[in-house]
Design a protein around this motif. Structure first.
Motif, PDB file in Angstrom:
ATOM      1  N   HIS A   7     -55.791 -16.351 -37.869  1.00 22.13           N
ATOM      2  CA  HIS A   7     -55.910 -16.774 -39.260  1.00 22.13           C
ATOM      3  C   HIS A   7     -54.949 -17.903 -39.644  1.00 22.13           C
ATOM      4  O   HIS A   7     -54.421 -17.918 -40.747  1.00 22.13           O
ATOM      5  N   GLY A   8     -54.735 -18.824 -38.718  1.00 20.53           N
ATOM      6  CA  GLY A   8     -54.086 -20.059 -39.112  1.00 20.53           C
ATOM      7  C   GLY A   8     -52.721 -20.364 -38.555  1.00 20.53           C
ATOM      8  O   GLY A   8     -52.162 -21.406 -38.884  1.00 20.53           O
ATOM      9  N   GLU A  55     -52.677  -3.779 -44.580  1.00 18.13           N
ATOM     10  CA  GLU A  55     -51.367  -3.842 -43.934  1.00 18.13           C
ATOM     11  C   GLU A  55     -50.946  -5.299 -43.733  1.00 18.13           C
ATOM     12  O   GLU A  55     -49.778  -5.653 -43.905  1.00 18.13           O
ATOM     13  N   ALA A  56     -51.903  -6.158 -43.394  1.00 15.57           N
ATOM     14  CA  ALA A  56     -51.601  -7.589 -43.235  1.00 15.57           C
ATOM     15  C   ALA A  56     -51.082  -8.166 -44.544  1.00 15.57           C
ATOM     16  O   ALA A  56     -50.138  -8.970 -44.541  1.00 15.57           O
ATOM     17  N   LEU A  62     -43.841  -9.304 -47.211  1.00 19.38           N
ATOM     18  CA  LEU A  62     -42.475  -9.156 -46.690  1.00 19.38           C
ATOM     19  C   LEU A  62     -41.996 -10.430 -45.999  1.00 19.38           C
ATOM     20  O   LEU A  62     -40.841 -10.843 -46.160  1.00 19.38           O
ATOM     21  N   LEU A  63     -42.884 -11.054 -45.231  1.00 21.11           N
ATOM     22  CA  LEU A  63     -42.514 -12.306 -44.557  1.00 21.11           C
ATOM     23  C   LEU A  63     -42.244 -13.411 -45.577  1.00 21.11           C
ATOM     24  O   LEU A  63     -41.317 -14.209 -45.408  1.00 21.11           O
ATOM     25  N   GLU A  64     -43.045 -13.450 -46.617  1.00 15.41           N
ATOM     26  CA  GLU A  64     -42.856 -14.435 -47.678  1.00 15.41           C
ATOM     27  C   GLU A  64     -41.507 -14.217 -48.369  1.00 15.41           C
ATOM     28  O   GLU A  64     -40.772 -15.165 -48.647  1.00 15.41           O
ATOM     29  N   ALA A  84     -46.724 -15.570 -42.695  1.00 13.66           N
ATOM     30  CA  ALA A  84     -47.087 -14.893 -43.947  1.00 13.66           C
ATOM     31  C   ALA A  84     -48.414 -15.419 -44.483  1.00 13.66           C
ATOM     32  O   ALA A  84     -49.274 -14.635 -44.914  1.00 13.66           O
ATOM     33  N   ASP A  85     -48.602 -16.735 -44.446  1.00 18.49           N
ATOM     34  CA  ASP A  85     -49.853 -17.331 -44.915  1.00 18.49           C
ATOM     35  C   ASP A  85     -51.032 -16.816 -44.105  1.00 18.49           C
ATOM     36  O   ASP A  85     -52.095 -16.515 -44.658  1.00 18.49           O
ATOM     37  N   ALA A  86     -50.859 -16.710 -42.799  1.00 12.27           N
ATOM     38  CA  ALA A  86     -51.938 -16.201 -41.940  1.00 12.27           C
ATOM     39  C   ALA A  86     -52.257 -14.748 -42.288  1.00 12.27           C
ATOM     40  O   ALA A  86     -53.431 -14.361 -42.339  1.00 12.27           O
TER      41      ALA A  86
END
Length: 100
Positions: A7-8, A55-56, A62-64, A84-86
């Motif tokens: 996803h990117g 969950e993603a 959290l990553l953001e 995080a974007d992915a």
């Protein structure tokens, strides 16, 4: 060993890079937050991770959060933000997020 994240996320990342990112995340998230995502960054990478959309989305949040923490260096923050974007992209699409 290269880790591909769907996803990117551009290209693959080495297991060492993912583990090093994990060390930075561990220092910028609370202990409870880190426990939620540590399995992705602990260096084992034995199997493909298939992460359901809900969950993603949480992992992306959290990553953001970690990416925006002033204790996170810009280089590691950029990688955390890209991942995080992915994660959010997979969640919005209602698709599993794959790490392989």
């Amino acid at each position: 060993m290269g880790i591909r994240i769907s996803h990117g996320v551009r290209g693959s990342r080495s297991a060492l890079t993912i583990s090093n990112l994990g060390q930075h995340l561990a220092h910028t998230l609370t202990a409870a937050e880190w426990r939620e995502i540590s399995y992705l960054f602990d260096g084992r990478f034995a199997d493909i991770a298939t992460i359901p959309p809900h969950e993603a989305d949480r992992i992306g949040d959290l990553l953001e959060k970690a990416a925006g923490n002033r204790a996170m260096s810009s280089e590691w923050g950029e990688l955390a933000a890209e991942i995080a974007d992915a994660a959010h992209r997979a969640a919005r699409a209602g698709q599993n997020w794959e790490w392989s």
